[in-house]
Design a protein around this motif. Structure first.
Motif, short mmCIF file in Angstrom:
data_model
loop_
_atom_site.label_atom_id
_atom_site.label_comp_id
_atom_site.label_asym_id
_atom_site.label_seq_id
_atom_site.Cartn_x
_atom_site.Cartn_y
_atom_site.Cartn_z
N SER A 5 17.28 46.64 41.31
CA SER A 5 15.95 47.22 41.36
C SER A 5 15.43 47.39 39.91
CB SER A 5 15.64 48.70 42.17
OG SER A 5 15.83 48.41 43.43
N SER A 7 11.40 47.28 37.26
CA SER A 7 9.78 47.30 37.38
C SER A 7 9.22 46.05 36.39
CB SER A 7 9.41 48.84 37.14
OG SER A 7 9.75 49.53 37.84
N GLN A 28 5.09 47.73 38.76
CA GLN A 28 5.50 47.26 40.21
C GLN A 28 6.90 47.28 40.38
OE1 GLN A 28 3.38 43.62 40.93
NE2 GLN A 28 1.15 44.62 40.85
N GLN A 30 10.19 46.18 41.95
CA GLN A 30 10.82 45.03 42.73
C GLN A 30 12.36 45.06 42.88
OE1 GLN A 30 9.34 41.41 41.09
NE2 GLN A 30 7.30 42.14 40.51
N THR A 31 12.72 44.55 44.12
CA THR A 31 14.20 44.47 44.21
C THR A 31 14.62 42.88 44.22
OG1 THR A 31 14.23 46.41 45.42
CG2 THR A 31 16.11 45.07 45.82
#
Length: 201
Positions: A5, A7, A28, A30-31
């Motif tokens: 994960s 950002s 945001q 994100q993975t």
């Protein structure tokens, strides 16, 4: 390749000439894989190597990270880093927008994959600090939620997506924290004793 994960900021492209207050917001989470992060960074996107609790970037927003990133911008060359034993454990290295070997300015970023997810911000910062000390990287870049800029013109001296740091880095960091806290407590006791002695005089 395991999921991580991180950002991403959708509005920051490469390194802006001027920092704007709005850049602190709209991050945001994100993975994906390290390759997913790489594609965005190589497209110029700025990133934080951690998941954050909200869209406001600050140290208190740290939620967890599987990556440790160090900035090299003070004397160490790419070739010099490649000779460092830690280079074998580096998953990815890319040059930053300030990289200019022609003027003896070698600037690059080293991304390490951690052996496990770290959710303790103190432990995470200590791990990064250990890596900074072992690589000669920038000592100011140990913030848990530091902004790292992308570079759409970067070269990539290292791409080893399966490289992972040994679990010993976590144990070393835990020991360093214990030593640091004990040193702090001893100094605090010394200050308290000296203060009492001064008041009694």
């Amino acid at each position: 390749m395991s999921e991580i994960s991180f950002s991403i900021h959708p509005s920051i492209k490469n390194k802006p000439q001027h920092w704007e207050s709005k850049f602190a917001f709209n991050w945001q989470k994100q993975t994906g894989t390290l390759e997913d992060l790489r594609k965005q960074v190589m497209n110029g996107s700025a990133f934080v190597a951690a998941a954050m609790k909200g869209d406001h970037r600050n140290s208190a927003a740290f939620e967890g990270s599987s990556l440790a990133v160090v900035d090299v911008d003070d004397g160490l060359t790419v070739e010099g880093f490649l000779a460092n034993p830690l280079a074998e454990k580096a998953a990815w290295v890319y040059t930053t927008t300030c990289h200019d070997p022609a003027y003896y300015k070698e600037r690059f970023r080293v991304i390490f994959q951690l052996p496990e997810l770290i959710e303790d911000p103190d432990l995470y910062k200590e791990i990064v600090t250990l890596l900074v000390n072992q690589t000669g990287a920038d000592k100011q870049c140990t913030d848990c939620c530091r902004t790292f800029y992308g570079n759409d013109q970067a070269t990539e001296p290292i791409k080893k997506k399966e490289a992972v740091l040994d679990i010993s880095i976590n144990e070393d960091a835990k020991r360093s924290i214990v030593i640091r806290r004990k040193t702090y407590e001893r100094r605090k006791e010394d200050i308290d004793e000296n203060s009492i002695s001064f008041i009694r005089r």
